[in-house]
Scaffold this motif. Structure first.
Motif, mmCIF file in Angstrom:
data_model
loop_
_atom_site.group_PDB
_atom_site.id
_atom_site.type_symbol
_atom_site.label_atom_id
_atom_site.label_comp_id
_atom_site.label_asym_id
_atom_site.label_seq_id
_atom_site.Cartn_x
_atom_site.Cartn_y
_atom_site.Cartn_z
ATOM 1 N N ALA A 115 -65.510 51.425 -24.709
ATOM 2 C CA ALA A 115 -66.368 51.109 -23.565
ATOM 3 C C ALA A 115 -67.226 49.893 -23.886
ATOM 4 N N ARG A 116 -67.676 49.202 -22.848
ATOM 5 C CA ARG A 116 -68.520 48.026 -23.032
ATOM 6 C C ARG A 116 -69.886 48.413 -23.587
ATOM 7 N N HIS B 53 -67.105 57.919 -16.810
ATOM 8 C CA HIS B 53 -68.061 57.912 -15.702
ATOM 9 C C HIS B 53 -68.988 59.115 -15.826
ATOM 10 N N HIS C 122 -61.379 55.095 -18.815
ATOM 11 C CA HIS C 122 -62.733 54.741 -18.400
ATOM 12 C C HIS C 122 -63.592 55.990 -18.266
ATOM 13 N N HIS D 95 -72.923 48.148 -22.741
ATOM 14 C CA HIS D 95 -73.942 48.748 -21.871
ATOM 15 C C HIS D 95 -73.528 50.119 -21.340
ATOM 16 N N GLU D 96 -72.299 50.554 -21.617
ATOM 17 C CA GLU D 96 -71.834 51.861 -21.139
ATOM 18 C C GLU D 96 -72.140 52.906 -22.212
#
Length: 402
Positions: free
Chosen positions: A376-377, A332, A330, A379-380
């Protein structure tokens, strides 16, 4: 020979097939429970179709055996003929008769399925007993009364009823009188499935049946095949090179490589816990990470993770290769809240591609030469060269054998 376990409907035991000096299938061992759906998955030339042809009886094994309900049906030099195995097979080309309607194609197996003449006669006599016509079995219609002709019609109606019931199941009753040339590829595939299922085979064999369909039809037919299996529970062996196809349809998947079965598992376990580098790379996408186990830490290129955070931590020793799926990492913009499971490290986005349903990123940790693929999705959104924080869940890192 040792009989198959009582729970096994179909069993392959050390099955080997050689063509001259080439070993196409190498000591394959696999057992299917009654009603189980198992896919043979692998690249071209891995031996999956050869294995299916041995199960069907088209090829004799060089070594090993095949057992059906505990009875040996294939062994070197002595194999039961295909027509005596009680199996149905669907080929890539569907093999439906162009001069027969949909209903005639489906009913063909019920009327003239290849069986010994005595067996055919016995089945005919049983149905004639039901309509009380056995004594008149050799007469022509002109020699029968109106009531007797009606009983013959009832026997034919039983076949028609079975055909219509299976056409309802595959959603083709409205097209029962059409010919194959008037059908789409997906509709022709449904006819082939109906014809194979209507005879209630002991085992259903499918050899890449969706390879001739376009992408949207393939996606639809995957779920159709699984739906039909859930309704009829026929023991099924399905050959494909398409990972998504196997994942959707199968109870278990046997991954083949160079003639050998590398791993047999349920789809989810196969994806999450691959045992070899080949399986990890063939089933979806993955990152391969090399590490050394040093005391209480597992040390990678540029970072370390406490050994206790890994599944089966006590089994980790020496040099280890891990498979880490892109969606298990993930990204960030700010350091995430620390946890007992995840490792967090700084990095930089070096490449990206937008694929509609997700972003595909290549991210390089700050220290070391390692580069990770990250999913990643939509919107990411991160920019190339943007600094990010990577969060790696050690419990989702699977140790594999090279």
């Amino acid at each position: 020979m040792v009989a198959a376990p009582a729970a096994s409907k179909l069993a392959l035991r050390d099955l080997t097939c050689r063509f001259g000096t080439v070993t196409a299938v190498d000591r394959a061992t696999l057992a299917l429970a009654r009603g189980e759906f198992v896919s043979l998955l692998g690249p071209s030339g891995c031996g999956k179709t050869t294995t299916l042809r041995m199960i069907a009886g088209f090829l004799d094994p060089t070594e090993g055996t095949i057992e059906l309900d505990g009875r040996v049906i294939s062994a070197p030099g002595r194999s039961l003929p295909p027509e005596k195995r009680g199996m149905s097979m669907i080929f890539q080309s569907y093999a439906i008769w162009p001069n027969m309607t949909v209903a005639e194609n489906v009913g063909f197996g019920l009327e003239v399925r290849r069986q010994p003449r005595a067996e055919i006669r016995d089945k005919v006599d049983r149905i004639l007993d039901v309509v009380r016509m056995r004594a008149l079995r050799d007469r022509y219609p002109a020699e029968l009364s109106g009531g007797q002709q009606q009983r013959v019609a009832l026997a034919r109606a039983e076949i028609r009823d079975k055909v219509d019931r299976i056409l309802d199941v595959v959603r083709m009753r409205a097209l029962r009188d059409r010919y194959p040339a008037e059908l789409s590829g997906g509709q022709q595939q449904r006819v082939a499935l109906a014809r194979a299922i209507v005879v209630q085979p002991d085992v259903l064999l499918l050899d890449e049946p969706l390879s001739n369909l376009d992408a949207n039809l393939r996606d639809e037919m995957r779920y159709e095949i699984r739906r039909l299996h859930d309704e009829f529970h026929i023991t099924t062996v399905y050959v494909t090179h398409d990972q998504a196809e196997a994942m959707v349809t199968s109870d278990r998947i046997a991954v083949m490589n160079a003639g050998r079965i590398e791993q047999v598992d349920e789809p989810r376990a196969l994806y999450a816990r691959p045992r070899t580098r080949f399986v990890a790379g063939f089933i979806g996408r993955t990152n391969f990470l090399e590490a050394d186990v040093r005391g209480d830490d597992v040390v990678f290129d540029g970072f370390a993770i406490p050994r206790a955070r890994f599944a089966d931590a006590t089994a980790l020793r020496g040099r280890v290769t891990f498979s880490l799926r892109p969606q298990s990492v993930h990204l960030h913009r700010h350091p995430p809240t620390p946890s007992d499971r995840a490792a967090v490290l700084p990095g930089r986005v070096v490449q990206r591609a937008y694929l509609g349903e997700h972003w595909d990123y290549a991210v390089r940790p700050k220290d070391g030469a390692l580069q990770l693929r990250v999913t990643a999705r939509p919107h990411e959104v991160f920019e190339v060269d943007e600094s990010v924080w990577l969060e790696l869940d050690a419990a989702q890192m699977s140790p594999i054998a090279d």
